[in-house]
Design a protein around this motif. Structure first.
Motif, PDB file in Angstrom:
ATOM      1  N   ILE A 174       0.589  -1.629   0.139  1.00 31.14           N
ATOM      2  CA  ILE A 174      -0.178  -0.182   0.385  1.00 31.14           C
ATOM      3  C   ILE A 174       0.838   1.118  -0.120  1.00 31.14           C
ATOM      4  N   THR A 175       0.083   2.954  -0.314  1.00 34.99           N
ATOM      5  CA  THR A 175       0.649   4.181  -0.302  1.00 34.99           C
ATOM      6  C   THR A 175       0.806   4.094   0.928  1.00 34.99           C
ATOM      7  N   ASN A 176       2.115   4.850   1.622  1.00 32.52           N
ATOM      8  CA  ASN A 176       1.876   5.533   2.910  1.00 32.52           C
ATOM      9  C   ASN A 176       1.210   7.362   2.905  1.00 32.52           C
ATOM     10  N   SER A 177       0.496   7.077   2.084  1.00 33.21           N
ATOM     11  CA  SER A 177      -0.758   8.541   1.545  1.00 33.21           C
ATOM     12  C   SER A 177      -2.369   8.350   2.328  1.00 33.21           C
ATOM     13  N   ARG A 178      -1.819   7.818   2.917  1.00 31.34           N
ATOM     14  CA  ARG A 178      -3.027   8.325   3.868  1.00 31.34           C
ATOM     15  C   ARG A 178      -2.904   9.648   4.279  1.00 31.34           C
ATOM     16  N   LEU A 179      -2.569  10.719   4.905  1.00 28.49           N
ATOM     17  CA  LEU A 179      -2.901  11.662   4.747  1.00 28.49           C
ATOM     18  C   LEU A 179      -3.570  13.113   3.592  1.00 28.49           C
ATOM     19  N   LEU A 228      -1.804   0.775  12.529  1.00 29.84           N
ATOM     20  CA  LEU A 228      -1.893   0.375  11.417  1.00 29.84           C
ATOM     21  C   LEU A 228      -1.870   2.004  11.133  1.00 29.84           C
ATOM     22  N   PHE A 229      -2.718   2.757  11.119  1.00 30.58           N
ATOM     23  CA  PHE A 229      -2.562   4.526  10.063  1.00 30.58           C
ATOM     24  C   PHE A 229      -1.537   5.049  10.536  1.00 30.58           C
ATOM     25  N   LEU A 230      -0.708   5.068  11.718  1.00 22.51           N
ATOM     26  CA  LEU A 230       1.438   5.209  11.409  1.00 22.51           C
ATOM     27  C   LEU A 230       1.891   5.411  10.250  1.00 22.51           C
ATOM     28  N   LYS A 231       1.256   3.518  10.317  1.00 27.20           N
ATOM     29  CA  LYS A 231       2.090   2.799   9.047  1.00 27.20           C
ATOM     30  C   LYS A 231       1.636   3.239   7.263  1.00 27.20           C
ATOM     31  N   ILE A 232       0.263   3.265   7.511  1.00 31.50           N
ATOM     32  CA  ILE A 232       0.235   4.274   6.021  1.00 31.50           C
ATOM     33  C   ILE A 232       0.005   5.801   5.653  1.00 31.50           C
ATOM     34  N   SER A 233       0.734   6.152   7.092  1.00 30.37           N
ATOM     35  CA  SER A 233       0.806   7.772   6.891  1.00 30.37           C
ATOM     36  C   SER A 233       2.425   8.169   7.240  1.00 30.37           C
ATOM     37  N   LYS A 234       2.419   9.227   5.966  1.00 30.74           N
ATOM     38  CA  LYS A 234       4.374   8.996   6.476  1.00 30.74           C
ATOM     39  C   LYS A 234       3.703  10.237   7.259  1.00 30.74           C
ATOM     40  N   LYS A 235       5.620  10.075   7.821  1.00 32.98           N
ATOM     41  CA  LYS A 235       6.127  10.909   9.442  1.00 32.98           C
ATOM     42  C   LYS A 235       6.448  12.424   8.795  1.00 32.98           C
ATOM     43  N   ILE A 236       5.974  13.274   9.766  1.00 28.11           N
ATOM     44  CA  ILE A 236       5.228  14.327   9.024  1.00 28.11           C
ATOM     45  C   ILE A 236       6.710  15.101   9.571  1.00 28.11           C
ATOM     46  N   GLU A 237       7.112  15.975   9.616  1.00 23.80           N
ATOM     47  CA  GLU A 237       8.726  16.788   9.650  1.00 23.80           C
ATOM     48  C   GLU A 237       8.569  17.747  10.330  1.00 23.80           C
ATOM     49  N   THR A 238       7.569  19.350   9.893  1.00 23.05           N
ATOM     50  CA  THR A 238       7.356  20.333  10.341  1.00 23.05           C
ATOM     51  C   THR A 238       6.019  20.451  10.517  1.00 23.05           C
ATOM     52  N   PRO A 239       6.081  21.684  11.301  1.00 23.81           N
ATOM     53  CA  PRO A 239       4.994  22.490  11.150  1.00 23.81           C
ATOM     54  C   PRO A 239       4.278  22.776  10.365  1.00 23.81           C
ATOM     55  N   ILE A 262      -1.046  24.428  18.149  1.00 20.85           N
ATOM     56  CA  ILE A 262      -0.577  22.837  18.239  1.00 20.85           C
ATOM     57  C   ILE A 262       0.526  22.161  18.478  1.00 20.85           C
ATOM     58  N   SER A 263       0.686  21.012  19.606  1.00 18.61           N
ATOM     59  CA  SER A 263       1.493  20.651  20.068  1.00 18.61           C
ATOM     60  C   SER A 263       2.409  19.465  19.653  1.00 18.61           C
ATOM     61  N   HIS A 264       3.908  19.381  20.042  1.00 16.26           N
ATOM     62  CA  HIS A 264       4.940  18.203  19.672  1.00 16.26           C
ATOM     63  C   HIS A 264       5.283  17.651  19.993  1.00 16.26           C
ATOM     64  N   LEU A 265       4.841  16.089  20.481  1.00 15.53           N
ATOM     65  CA  LEU A 265       4.872  15.495  21.565  1.00 15.53           C
ATOM     66  C   LEU A 265       6.073  13.834  21.255  1.00 15.53           C
ATOM     67  N   ASN A 266       7.000  13.300  21.680  1.00 12.52           N
ATOM     68  CA  ASN A 266       6.902  11.937  21.493  1.00 12.52           C
ATOM     69  C   ASN A 266       7.341  12.035  19.605  1.00 12.52           C
ATOM     70  N   GLY A 267       7.802  12.941  18.874  1.00 14.27           N
ATOM     71  CA  GLY A 267       8.166  13.498  18.157  1.00 14.27           C
ATOM     72  C   GLY A 267       6.755  13.496  16.979  1.00 14.27           C
ATOM     73  N   TYR A 268       5.076  13.427  17.319  1.00 12.72           N
ATOM     74  CA  TYR A 268       4.382  14.102  16.389  1.00 12.72           C
ATOM     75  C   TYR A 268       3.735  15.135  16.777  1.00 12.72           C
ATOM     76  N   TYR A 269       3.088  15.430  16.370  1.00 13.66           N
ATOM     77  CA  TYR A 269       2.006  16.764  15.755  1.00 13.66           C
ATOM     78  C   TYR A 269       0.701  16.678  16.448  1.00 13.66           C
ATOM     79  N   LYS A 270       0.034  17.318  17.235  1.00 10.70           N
ATOM     80  CA  LYS A 270      -0.848  17.877  17.604  1.00 10.70           C
ATOM     81  C   LYS A 270      -2.249  18.383  17.449  1.00 10.70           C
TER      82      LYS A 270
END
Length: 359
Positions: free
Chosen positions: A8-13, A121-132, A204-212
């Motif tokens: 699958i492509t990791n293009s969920r976002l 699974l959601f994290l697997k199919i979503s690319k890691k977001i690098e910047t705000p 937004i906030s940034h914790l444990n490598g993930y933006y929220k």
């Protein structure tokens, strides 16, 4: 039935993903290709190939996945079946017809899927977001697409229907403006039958490598005139015109099965997308930012459109090195706005006649 593999492509976002599964059924092999759409659709497209040869399987995978600008990752059988079930039930929820030969996968949708760790699974199919900036662009896209599943995955509170869009809206342009204290403003234009502009404020906030998302404030949408939208989306287009021999078109399409093909009265338009979605990491996002080049081919001409000098030079180098016996560069132009689609749509068979009559 035996499971062979799934990717699958990791293009969920981005809202859509290409999923390919391979199954062994008795003495046959069935390869299935699903286009999964999270924006009020579900399974948007389905194609299957029974006992296909290597070339046909490759071509169909490139058609499905080649334009999504994402990595292709392996997933297991339970995860693949869960996604088919999950997105197929969205078709039922949104009253969208299941595409293709639905008999080949309807039982997966009807039967209860095995439990999976959907967060993993959601994290697997979503690319890691690098910047705000990238995060704000993706979240604005998810808001315009009414994709509350993704929004709530990346939010510290529950987000319900925001009533910004009514139908199947599309984000056309977004400008991210950084403010103080982890606050950002999206100033965007979108299409929802007609054109609108609006603003969204994010905290937004940034914790444990993930933006929220911590909070959202949004303004009422305003109608925008088509001419204003056209001006906002305008970008320079670099046109190169080549003379071609008839055999070139067939060979070029064969060599590039991942290019999106659109047929017109006098020729074929092939769209080459970039191999990644880095355009989402810019403070000004354009919907067409993922286009690398466009190729319009008819019996006598190849018209190539690119959107920066670097890409123009790179595409020219590839064409000359690989197809010099079939094509010859004739001339180049630089225009203040895009013309190639208009040229294809109007129905001219000669670009020189087009610019003489219409430009």
């Amino acid at each position: 039935m035996g499971f062979l593999f799934a990717k699958i492509t990791n293009s969920r976002l981005m809202g859509t993903m290409g999923l390919r599964t391979a199954l062994k059924i008795d003495n046959d092999r069935l390869d299935q290709y699903f286009l999964l759409d999270a924006e009020k659709v579900g399974i948007a497209d389905y194609v299957s190939i029974k006992n296909g040869n290597e070339r046909s399987l490759y071509e169909e995978e490139e058609r499905l996945m080649g334009g999504l600008g994402s990595d292709r990752i392996s997933i297991n059988e339970k995860e693949a079946m869960y996604l088919i079930n999950h997105f197929g039930n969205k078709n039922l929820e949104y009253n969208k017809e299941l595409p293709g030969c639905k008999e080949e996968y309807i039982d997966i949708i009807k039967n209860e899927a095995d439990n999976v760790d959907y967060e993993s699974l959601f994290l697997k199919i979503s690319k890691k977001i690098e910047t705000p900036i990238e995060f704000i662009n993706y979240m604005t896209m998810r808001i315009i697409g009414s994709d509350y599943e993704a929004l709530n995955f990346f939010s510290n509170y529950y987000i319900d229907d925001m009533n910004i869009t009514d139908n199947e809206a599309v984000l056309l342009k977004n400008k991210v403006v950084p403010m103080k204290n982890n606050r950002y403003i999206s100033e965007f234009i979108f299409e929802d039958d007609i054109y609108y502009k609006s603003k969204i404020g994010f905290n937004i906030s940034h914790l444990n490598g993930y933006y929220k998302i911590d909070s959202i404030i949004y303004t009422d949408k305003e109608k925008v005139d088509f001419n204003i939208v056209s001006n906002e989306l305008r970008k320079k287009e670099y046109i190169s015109i080549y003379n071609v021999e008839n055999i070139f078109c067939e060979k070029f399409i064969y060599d590039n099965p991942g290019f999106m093909k659109s047929e017109f009265e006098c020729g074929i338009l092939l769209t080459e997308f970039k191999s990644n979605n880095k355009h989402v990491n810019k403070d000004i996002y354009y919907i067409s930012g993922d286009i690398n080049a466009m190729y319009y081919i008819n019996d006598t001409q190849l018209v190539v459109a690119t959107y920066d000098y670097y890409t123009e030079a790179k595409v020219e180098k590839i064409l000359i090195e690989e197809y010099s016996e079939y094509i010859g560069l004739n001339s180049k132009y630089e225009f203040e706005n895009s013309l190639i689609y208009e040229f294809a749509q109007i129905g001219y068979d000669d670009f020189y006649d087009f610019i003489e009559d219409d430009i």
